[in-house]
Design an enzyme around this catalytic site. Structure first.
Site, PDB file in Angstrom:
ATOM      1  N   LYS A 158      37.021 -46.727  11.726  1.00 23.59           N
ATOM      2  CA  LYS A 158      35.965 -46.222  12.605  1.00 23.59           C
ATOM      3  C   LYS A 158      35.276 -47.374  13.335  1.00 23.59           C
ATOM      4  CE  LYS A 158      36.237 -41.782  11.727  1.00 23.59           C
ATOM      5  NZ  LYS A 158      36.650 -40.821  12.774  1.00 23.59           N
ATOM      6  N   SER A 186      31.258 -42.594  12.110  1.00 21.29           N
ATOM      7  CA  SER A 186      30.766 -42.247  10.779  1.00 21.29           C
ATOM      8  C   SER A 186      29.731 -43.259  10.310  1.00 21.29           C
ATOM      9  CB  SER A 186      31.942 -42.235   9.792  1.00 21.29           C
ATOM     10  OG  SER A 186      31.482 -42.171   8.456  1.00 21.29           O
ATOM     11  N   TYR A 243      39.056 -46.716   5.669  1.00 23.02           N
ATOM     12  CA  TYR A 243      38.646 -45.601   6.537  1.00 23.02           C
ATOM     13  C   TYR A 243      37.479 -46.042   7.428  1.00 23.02           C
ATOM     14  CZ  TYR A 243      35.821 -41.702   7.975  1.00 23.02           C
ATOM     15  OH  TYR A 243      35.046 -40.856   8.724  1.00 23.02           O
TER      16      TYR A 243
HETATM   17  C1  WQD Z   1      28.173 -37.606  -1.772  1.00 19.16           C
HETATM   18  C2  WQD Z   1      27.473 -37.946  -3.082  1.00 19.16           C
HETATM   19  C3  WQD Z   1      28.867 -39.201  -4.574  1.00 19.16           C
HETATM   20  C4  WQD Z   1      31.781 -35.936  -5.206  1.00 19.16           C
HETATM   21  C5  WQD Z   1      31.977 -39.580   2.526  1.00 19.16           C
HETATM   22  C6  WQD Z   1      32.495 -40.528   3.570  1.00 19.16           C
HETATM   23  C7  WQD Z   1      31.806 -40.254   4.874  1.00 19.16           C
HETATM   24  C8  WQD Z   1      31.991 -38.813   5.251  1.00 19.16           C
HETATM   25  C9  WQD Z   1      31.402 -37.934   4.164  1.00 19.16           C
HETATM   26  C10 WQD Z   1      33.964 -38.745   6.618  1.00 19.16           C
HETATM   27  C11 WQD Z   1      27.752 -39.365  -3.553  1.00 19.16           C
HETATM   28  C12 WQD Z   1      28.550 -37.827  -5.165  1.00 19.16           C
HETATM   29  C13 WQD Z   1      30.707 -36.690  -4.767  1.00 19.16           C
HETATM   30  C14 WQD Z   1      31.852 -35.562  -6.569  1.00 19.16           C
HETATM   31  C15 WQD Z   1      29.773 -36.720  -6.971  1.00 19.16           C
HETATM   32  N1  WQD Z   1      33.348 -38.517   5.450  1.00 19.16           N
HETATM   33  N2  WQD Z   1      29.720 -37.068  -5.638  1.00 19.16           N
HETATM   34  N3  WQD Z   1      30.837 -35.964  -7.405  1.00 19.16           N
HETATM   35  O1  WQD Z   1      30.873 -40.498  -0.149  1.00 19.16           O
HETATM   36  O2  WQD Z   1      28.594 -40.001   0.859  1.00 19.16           O
HETATM   37  O3  WQD Z   1      30.617 -39.841   2.284  1.00 19.16           O
HETATM   38  O4  WQD Z   1      32.133 -38.255   2.966  1.00 19.16           O
HETATM   39  O5  WQD Z   1      33.455 -39.062   7.673  1.00 19.16           O
HETATM   40  O6  WQD Z   1      32.340 -41.099   5.863  1.00 19.16           O
HETATM   41  O7  WQD Z   1      32.161 -41.854   3.168  1.00 19.16           O
HETATM   42  O8  WQD Z   1      30.233 -38.132   0.534  1.00 19.16           O
HETATM   43  O9  WQD Z   1      30.388 -35.964  -0.608  1.00 19.16           O
HETATM   44  O10 WQD Z   1      31.972 -37.828  -1.318  1.00 19.16           O
HETATM   45  O11 WQD Z   1      29.552 -37.970  -1.913  1.00 19.16           O
HETATM   46  O12 WQD Z   1      28.855 -37.078  -7.752  1.00 19.16           O
HETATM   47  O13 WQD Z   1      32.804 -34.876  -7.028  1.00 19.16           O
HETATM   48  O14 WQD Z   1      27.986 -37.081  -4.105  1.00 19.16           O
HETATM   49  O15 WQD Z   1      28.827 -40.212  -5.576  1.00 19.16           O
HETATM   50  O16 WQD Z   1      26.582 -39.851  -4.198  1.00 19.16           O
HETATM   51  P1  WQD Z   1      30.040 -39.707   0.785  1.00 19.16           P
HETATM   52  P2  WQD Z   1      30.621 -37.414  -0.844  1.00 19.16           P
END
Ligand code: WQD
Length: 356
Positions: free
Chosen positions: A152, A124, A148
């Site tokens: 990885k 990741s 997490y």
């Molecule tokens: C994306 C953007 C949030 C939810 C994570 C893991 C990564 C992978 C993918 C496993 C960010 C914003 C999110 C919400 C929001 N998972 N957001 N409201 O955090 O980049 O990555 O998931 O492998 O390893 O770290 O993905 O989709 O949670 O967030 O504003 O309800 O959307 O702040 O900017 P992230 P995400």
């Protein structure tokens, strides 16, 4: 090739199973179904018209892994199985280290026992932490900032040591950015347990009316519109990246690391607009505080995968949002209570051998 797919019932695993089967590979799937549904594999079978052995196996039960290797010739392993919620990992770190790290060590032990030396590992972009120079290259400093991500990174380091001690192993580490989207049929997709942590599934549930509004975590980042920027990649593009890894690199001894991203960054507000365009629904939102641990900006330099794997992402955000929406409309409550139920399957379920 005969491929063992661990975590094959999961979101990325099920999409990769489809691509493997359609490319002519034979697959064997193991999954403990702790964060996935058997229904996903029934649909993989229906979409491809192929059946394959499925075993309810937990990687913490080494004997069960051995039984699968004893029953089936395996040429290579694609290893998806693992817990993957960043927030949850901070609450239950020991569960994450045991499940992800010990499970992988057990798997490698059994691979060694059965002389299987080719492994593609689901890593990741989280291993880069939150402060890397964008776009991120594979030689960027790594510094995981949550349990997490640390699992990885630890697994990547464990696999490097396995290779150092066994130079005839071929190991491919695929660092995913933000996987979203769904198979074009709308029959398989992302089906998180409980409240979705990730942006797209949450937004899709708002659009379908299952949730009131989206909370946007932070509107004051140093970005084009103040909201977080990420490299969203279609899950089918991610799946084909695994095929390229199996075709090109898994025969070459060594540890080969690749970013699987598009190289493009989109903000949360841009994704809201894209999803509204794809779904025709408005997404009500409020801007709240930043989420701890979130980076402002994270996107890939995907050139190494293009040069060495001959792979690049082919689908844009509009297609990612359209495919997500199609899945959500056909499965408003995910696999559990979707309109398509097992009794409508075209082949006898007995062919999907769920056995210990
Ligand atoms: C994306 C953007 C949030 C939810 C994570 C893991 C990564 C992978 C993918 C496993 C960010 C914003 C999110 C919400 C929001 N998972 N957001 N409201 O955090 O980049 O990555 O998931 O492998 O390893 O770290 O993905 O989709 O949670 O967030 O504003 O309800 O959307 O702040 O900017 P992230 P995400």
């Amino acid at each position: 090739m005969a491929i063992l797919v661990t975590g094959g019932a999961g979101y990325i695993g099920s999409h990769t199973c489809i691509e493997l089967l359609q490319k002519g590979h034979d697959i064997v799937v193991i999954d403990n179904f702790s964060n996935s549904k058997q229904e996903a594999l029934r649909r993989v079978s229906r979409i491809t018209g192929k059946t394959f052995p499925i075993y309810a196996v937990d990687l913490l039960q080494k004997r069960d892994i051995q039984k699968v290797f004893a029953a089936h010739p395996i040429d290579a392993v694609v290893h998806f199985a693992g817990l993957k919620a960043v927030g949850e990992s901070a609450l239950f770190p020991l569960r994450y280290f045991q499940n992800n790290v010990t499970g992988t060590v057990n798997l490698c032990h059994v691979m060694m026992e059965f002389n299987v030396k080719r492994l593609v590992f689901s890593s990741s972009a989280t291993v880069y932490g939150a402060t890397g120079q964008m776009p991120l290259r594979e030689d960027a400093a790594v510094h995981a900032i949550n349990p997490y991500g640390r699992t990885k990174l630890m697994i990547e380091e464990i696999l490097a040591d396995v290779y150092a001690a066994n130079p005839d192993w071929s190991i491919v580490l695929l660092r995913y950015f933000n996987p979203i989207g769904a198979h074009e049929s709308g029959e398989i997709g992302e089906d998180p347990n409980g409240v979705p942590n990730n942006l797209l599934p949450y937004m899709a549930q708002v659009a379908i009316g299952n949730r009131q509004q989206l909370s946007i975590y932070g509107g004051d980042y140093e970005t084009k519109d103040g909201t977080g920027v990420r490299d969203y990649i279609h899950v089918v593009d991610l799946a084909t990246g695994h095929l390229k890894a199996l075709e090109r690199t898994v025969h070459i001894p060594g540890v080969h690391t690749y970013n699987l991203g598009t190289g493009n960054g989109y903000s949360v507000l841009e994704m809201v607009a894209a999803f509204e365009g794809a779904s025709g629904r408005s997404i009500p939102y409020i801007i709240t505080n930043r989420r701890p641990g979130d980076a402002a900006v994270c996107y890939a330099d995907p050139r190494k995968a293009k040069q060495e794997l001959g792979w690049q992402a082919m689908r844009g955000v509009e297609r990612m949002c359209m495919d997500t929406w199609r899945w959500q409309v056909k499965n408003p409550h995910g696999y559990e209570r979707s309109r398509i139920s097992a009794k409508h399957l075209s082949h006898p379920l007995s062919e999907l051998s769920l056995q210990k």
